[in-house]
Design a protein around this motif. Structure first.
Motif, short mmCIF file in Angstrom:
data_model
loop_
_atom_site.label_atom_id
_atom_site.label_comp_id
_atom_site.label_asym_id
_atom_site.label_seq_id
_atom_site.Cartn_x
_atom_site.Cartn_y
_atom_site.Cartn_z
N LEU A 169 4.67 4.44 -8.81
CA LEU A 169 5.24 5.77 -9.10
C LEU A 169 5.58 6.50 -7.81
O LEU A 169 6.40 7.41 -7.80
CB LEU A 169 4.22 6.61 -9.87
CG LEU A 169 4.10 6.32 -11.37
CD1 LEU A 169 2.90 7.07 -11.94
CD2 LEU A 169 5.36 6.71 -12.11
N ALA A 170 4.96 6.09 -6.70
CA ALA A 170 5.20 6.79 -5.42
C ALA A 170 6.66 6.64 -5.00
O ALA A 170 7.21 5.53 -5.03
CB ALA A 170 4.29 6.22 -4.34
N PRO A 171 7.31 7.75 -4.64
CA PRO A 171 8.72 7.66 -4.27
C PRO A 171 8.92 6.98 -2.91
O PRO A 171 8.02 7.01 -2.06
CB PRO A 171 9.16 9.12 -4.18
CG PRO A 171 7.99 9.96 -4.51
CD PRO A 171 6.78 9.11 -4.57
N ALA A 172 10.10 6.38 -2.74
CA ALA A 172 10.46 5.83 -1.43
C ALA A 172 10.36 6.96 -0.41
O ALA A 172 10.73 8.09 -0.71
CB ALA A 172 11.89 5.29 -1.48
N GLY A 173 9.83 6.64 0.76
CA GLY A 173 9.73 7.67 1.80
C GLY A 173 8.43 8.46 1.74
O GLY A 173 8.15 9.24 2.64
N TRP B 87 2.50 6.74 0.62
CA TRP B 87 2.10 5.48 -0.03
C TRP B 87 3.15 4.40 0.14
O TRP B 87 2.86 3.28 0.54
CB TRP B 87 1.88 5.72 -1.54
CG TRP B 87 0.52 6.21 -1.89
CD1 TRP B 87 -0.40 6.73 -1.03
CD2 TRP B 87 -0.09 6.22 -3.19
NE1 TRP B 87 -1.53 7.09 -1.74
CE2 TRP B 87 -1.38 6.79 -3.04
CE3 TRP B 87 0.33 5.83 -4.47
CZ2 TRP B 87 -2.25 6.96 -4.13
CZ3 TRP B 87 -0.53 5.99 -5.54
CH2 TRP B 87 -1.81 6.55 -5.37
N MET B 88 4.40 4.76 -0.16
CA MET B 88 5.46 3.73 -0.09
C MET B 88 5.69 3.28 1.35
O MET B 88 5.99 2.11 1.59
CB MET B 88 6.76 4.26 -0.70
CG MET B 88 7.10 3.73 -2.08
SD MET B 88 6.70 2.00 -2.41
CE MET B 88 8.01 1.17 -1.54
N ASN B 89 5.54 4.19 2.30
CA ASN B 89 5.72 3.79 3.70
C ASN B 89 4.69 2.75 4.11
O ASN B 89 5.02 1.75 4.75
CB ASN B 89 5.61 5.00 4.64
CG ASN B 89 6.83 5.91 4.53
OD1 ASN B 89 7.84 5.54 3.92
ND2 ASN B 89 6.74 7.10 5.10
N VAL B 90 3.42 2.97 3.70
CA VAL B 90 2.36 2.01 4.06
C VAL B 90 2.60 0.69 3.32
O VAL B 90 2.47 -0.40 3.90
CB VAL B 90 0.96 2.58 3.74
CG1 VAL B 90 -0.12 1.55 4.01
CG2 VAL B 90 0.70 3.84 4.54
N ILE B 91 2.97 0.78 2.05
CA ILE B 91 3.20 -0.44 1.26
C ILE B 91 4.40 -1.23 1.83
O ILE B 91 4.36 -2.46 1.91
CB ILE B 91 3.39 -0.09 -0.24
CG1 ILE B 91 2.07 0.45 -0.81
CG2 ILE B 91 3.86 -1.29 -1.04
CD1 ILE B 91 2.18 1.11 -2.17
N ALA B 92 5.43 -0.52 2.24
CA ALA B 92 6.61 -1.19 2.81
C ALA B 92 6.25 -1.88 4.14
O ALA B 92 6.72 -2.98 4.43
CB ALA B 92 7.73 -0.19 3.01
N GLU B 93 5.39 -1.22 4.90
CA GLU B 93 4.93 -1.80 6.17
C GLU B 93 4.13 -3.09 5.88
O GLU B 93 4.28 -4.10 6.57
CB GLU B 93 4.03 -0.77 6.85
CG GLU B 93 3.76 -1.01 8.31
CD GLU B 93 2.78 0.04 8.85
OE1 GLU B 93 1.78 -0.35 9.43
OE2 GLU B 93 3.05 1.24 8.65
#
Lengths: 291, 337
Positions: free
Chosen positions: B30-34, B37-43
Motif C-alpha cells: 500500500l506504501a506509495p512510490a517515493g 517504505w518503498m524507498n527501502v524496499i526498492a533499495e
C-alpha cells in the motif's frame, strides 16, 4: 571651501531627481514589461518544439524573477513566475531529477504565495486550517490564478517529498486552496482544477483517500472543457487513474491516442500538447513495468 | 532420424532459454512510490538483483495498485503476485498468532518490543512457513494512539467517545470488548468523512498514518499512551520461495532481514518526526503513562488476550510465551537499575 547656498540648492535638487529616477527606472521598466509578458507567455504556449522551449524558458524565468525584485508586490508578475516554474519543472525536470524539481516547485510556490499575500490571504503555510478556510471564503474570482498556481506548485512540492511528514501534513491545505478555485471558476486554465482533482483522487487507493469515481468525473469534466484537445488530461488519466485501477487497456488506448494526435491539433497550447505526447511515449515504454 | 534429433535440439534450446530467464518476484504494498517504505524496499530489490547477478528481480505494485491487503492476499493465492509488504491487518489472514505483538497495552517502549519480538521470531517464522508463506523481514507501523476531537484524560474518558473500529478486525474487537467500549465499526475508507460528520470522534492510528490520511485535521487531541504497536512484514508465498534455487532463497532471507532492520529504524524516525509535526500543527498531547492506573490497562490487556485465545486467533500459549519474554526483559532491566 564653502559653497554658496544658492549654488548648492540646484545641485541637491538635481541629485535627488537623479536618485529618484534611479529608484524608479527599474520599476518603470518592470511595469512596462508587463504588457509584453502576456504575449510572451502566449508565444511560449504556442511553441511546438520541445528543445527550443526547454532552452528558452529558464532565461525567461530569470527575467520574470528579476522583475519581481523591482516590484515584489505585483501579483501579475508573481503569477507569471509561479506558472513558469510549474510548467518548466513539470515539462522538463520532474521525470529526470526529482530533487531539482522539488526546489523549483518550491520557488514557484513562493511566488504564488507572495501573490496571495498581496491579494489579502496572508500566509497559508503558517495559518491554522480553520482560519485558512474562513479567509479562502472571502477571496473572489480575481484570486483564482494566485490560488491555482499556489495549489499546483504546492501539491507537486509535496509529491516530490513523500518521505517528509511535515510536507504530507499540508495536503489538506492544498486541497482547500484548489477547492476554492473549483468553486470560483472550474474552467480556469483549460479545466485545470478538474485535472488537479482527477489526479488527487485517482493517484491513491481508496484506503488512503483515493476515490476512483470522483477521479473519473473530474477527468471527464476537464475533457469536456477543452473538447479533449488538451492532451495532458488523458496522459494524467492513464498515468494515475488507469494504473491505480490496474486498467491496462485504458492506459494503453488513452496514451496511444495521445501519441497519434496531430501535433497541430491545438495551436494555442502546442507546447503543453508536445509535453503530453513526450510523457505519453515514456509511459507507453514503461507499460510492462506498471502492470 | 534427423527430424527426431532436431526435435530434441529444439527442446534443449527451449530449456536453456528458460534456465536463463530471471526469476521475477511480483511484490505489492500500500506504501506509495517515493515513500520511506518503498524507498527501502526498492533499495532491497536493487541489492537482490545485483547480488544475484540479475537472476532474481522484483516487479513492484506500490501505492495499492494491487488493491488493499485482502486483495493482495487473494492475488498471492492465485499466483498473480508473489509477495507483499503488509501490516498486521493482512498478516492476520496469513498467520494470526504473529499479532500477539499487537496485543493492547503490552509494550511501553521499542526496547521491550525488540526484545520480545527477537524471542518470538523463530516460532513466528515457523508459523508462516507452516501456512505456506515465507517471512522475509519484519517491519512496523508503529505505536498507535487515540486521536480525538475532545481530550481524553483517563481510560474512563475513552468510554465517552465514539471510537472507530476497523471493520472486521478481530484484534481491535477484542480490545473494545475488554474495555467495555461500544465502538463504531467502519471500513477505513469511511473514516475521514465520518470524522467530519461526527459519526465518530476518535480514531486509532500511528502518528505518520494520522498525518498521511489527514485524520489529524479533524482531531486536535492525541493520547501519549499508545494502544498497541502496529506490526508489519515482508512476506512471499511458499510456492514462489520454494521454487527458487537454494542460494537465491538464502539471498532473499539475508537481504530481507537487512531491509527489515532499516525499515524499523526509518519508520521509528518517521513516527518521531510526525509527533513533532503534529505538535507544530497544534495537536495537544493528553493521557501520559503517569495518568493511567496500571491495573486498569493490565486487566484490559489480559482480557483481550483471553478473548483472542478463545477464538483461536492468538492461542493462549503464544500469548503466555510473549508475556513471559516481556517479564524476563523487565526483570533484567530492573536489575540493571
Amino acid at each position: 571651501m564653502r559653497l554658496p547656498q544658492n549654488s548648492l540648492k540646484p545641485a541637491l535638487i538635481g541629485l535627488c531627481a537623479l536618485l529618484l529616477n534611479a529608484c524608479s527606472t527599474g520599476q518603470i521598466v518592470a511595469r512596462s514589461s508587463l504588457s509584453i509578458m502576456d504575449s510572451g507567455v502566449a508565444a511560449m504556449n504556442r511553441e511546438p518544439d520541445l528543445e527550443l522551449a526547454k532552452a528558452a524558458i529558464p532565461a525567461n524565468l530569470k527575467l520574470v524573477e528579476s522583475l519581481t525584485r523591482e516590484i515584489p508586490a505585483n501579483r501579475e508578475l508573481r503569477i507569471h513566475a509561479a506558472q513558469g516554474f510549474y510548467g518548466y519543472t513539470f515539462g522538463f525536470v520532474e521525470d529526470e531529477n526529482p530533487a531539482r524539481a522539488s526546489a523549483l516547485y518550491r520557488r514557484g510556490l513562493e511566488h504564488a504565495l507572495a501573490a496571495l499575500e498581496t491579494a489579502g490571504l496572508g500566509d497559508p503555510m503558517t495559518m491554522p486550517r480553520d482560519v485558512l478556510h474562513q479567509k479562502l471564503a472571502d477571496l473572489g474570482r480575481d484570486a483564482v490564478p494566485d490560488l491555482f498556481w499556489a495549489a499546483s506548485n504546492w501539491a507537486k512540492w509535496i509529491d516530490m517529498n513523500r518521505t517528509d511528514p511535515a510536507r504530507i501534513a499540508d495536503m489538506g491545505k492544498v486541497e482547500a486552496l484548489m477547492q476554492r478555485v473549483l468553486e470560483l471558476d472550474e474552467t480556469f486554465y483549460f479545466g485545470g482544477p478538474h485535472i488537479f482533482f482527477g489526479v488527487w483522487y485517482g493517484s491513491r487507493p481508496p484506503m488512503l483517500g483515493g476515490n476512483f469515481a470522483l477521479s473519473e468525473t473530474h477527468f471527464g469534466k476537464a475533457r469536456n472543457i477543452t473538447q479533449g484537445k488538451l492532451l495532458i488530461a488523458d496522459v494524467l488519466y492513464a498515468q494515475y487513474l488507469a494504473v491505480q485501477q490496474g486498467n491496462r487497456k485504458a492506459f494503453h488506448d488513452k496514451l496511444t491516442a495521445v501519441v497519434n494526435t496531430s501535433a497541430d491539433s491545438y495551436p494555442e497550447m502546442a507546447l503543453a500538447n508536445a509535453i503530453a505526447q513526450h510523457k505519453a511515449k515514456i509511459l507507453l515504454k514503461n507499460e510492462g513495468e506498471l502492470f | 532420424m534427423i527430424k527426431k534429433w532436431g526435435f530434441f535440439l529444439l527442446l534443449l534450446c527451449a530449456f536453456t532459454a528458460r534456465a536463463d530467464e530471471p526469476y521475477v518476484l511480483k511484490f505489492a504494498t500500500l506504501a506509495p512510490a517515493g515513500s520511506t517504505w518503498m524507498n527501502v524496499i526498492a533499495e532491497w530489490a536493487g541489492k537482490v538483483e545485483k547480488e544475484s547477478q540479475g537472476r532474481l528481480k522484483f516487479k513492484f505494485y506500490p501505492g495499492g495498485v494491487s488493491g488493499d491487503e485482502p486483495d493482495m492476499i487473494r492475488k498471492i493465492r492465485f499466483g498473480q503476485i508473489h509477495g507483499a509488504a503488509m501490516t498486521g491487518h493482512g498478516i492476520g489472514s496469513l498467520y494470526s498468532p504473529a499479532r500477539v505483538l499487537e496485543i493492547p497495552f503490552l509494550f511501553r517502549n521499542y526496547e521491550e518490543v525488540d526484545y520480545v519480538r527477537a524471542q518470538m521470531m523463530p516460532e513466528i517464522r515457523a508459523g508462516f512457513r507452516k501456512n505456506d508463506y515465507e517471512l522475509l523481514g519484519w517491519m512496523e507501523v508503529g505505536f498507535v494512539r487515540f486521536f480525538s476531537r475532545t481530550p481524553i484524560h483517563s481510560m474512563d474518558d475513552l468510554k465517552k467517545h465514539r471510537i472507530w473500529q476497523w471493520q472486521g478486525d478481530p484484534l481491535s474487537a477484542a480490545f473494545f470488548s475488554a474495555s467495555n467500549i461500544a465502538p463504531v465499526p467502519l471500513p477505513i475508507t469511511e473514516v475521514f468523512t465520518s470524522l467530519s460528520t461526527g459519526l465518530i470522534d476518535t480514531v486509532i492510528a500511528p502518528p505518520l498514518g494520522a498525518i498521511a490520511l489527514q485524520w489529524f485535521t479533524k482531531t486536535p487531541y492525541m493520547t501519549e499512551v499508545p494502544m498497541a504497536d502496529g506490526i508489519g512484514g515482508l512476506v512471499v508465498s511458499g510456492k514462489f520461495f520454494n521454487h527458487l534455487p537454494k542460494d537465491l532463497q538464502e539471498l532473499l532471507l539475508r537481504t530481507g532481514n537487512e531491509a527489515s532492520e532499516k525499515l524499523l529504524v526509518e519508520t521509528r524516525k518517521d513516527n518521531e518526526k510526525s509527533l513533532g509535526v503534529l505538535k507544530q500543527n497544534g495537536i495537544t498531547f493528553t493521557l501520559a503513562w503517569k495518568d493511567i492506573k496500571e491495573a486498569d490497562v493490565i486487566s484490559i490487556r489480559d482480557r483481550a488476550a483471553a478473548d483472542l485465545a478463545k477464538s483461536g486467533y492468538i492461542p493462549a500459549e503464544v500469548y503466555d510465551r510473549a508475556h513471559k519474554a516481556l517479564a524476563e526483559y523487565r526483570e533484567k532491566k530492573a536489575k540493571q537499575r
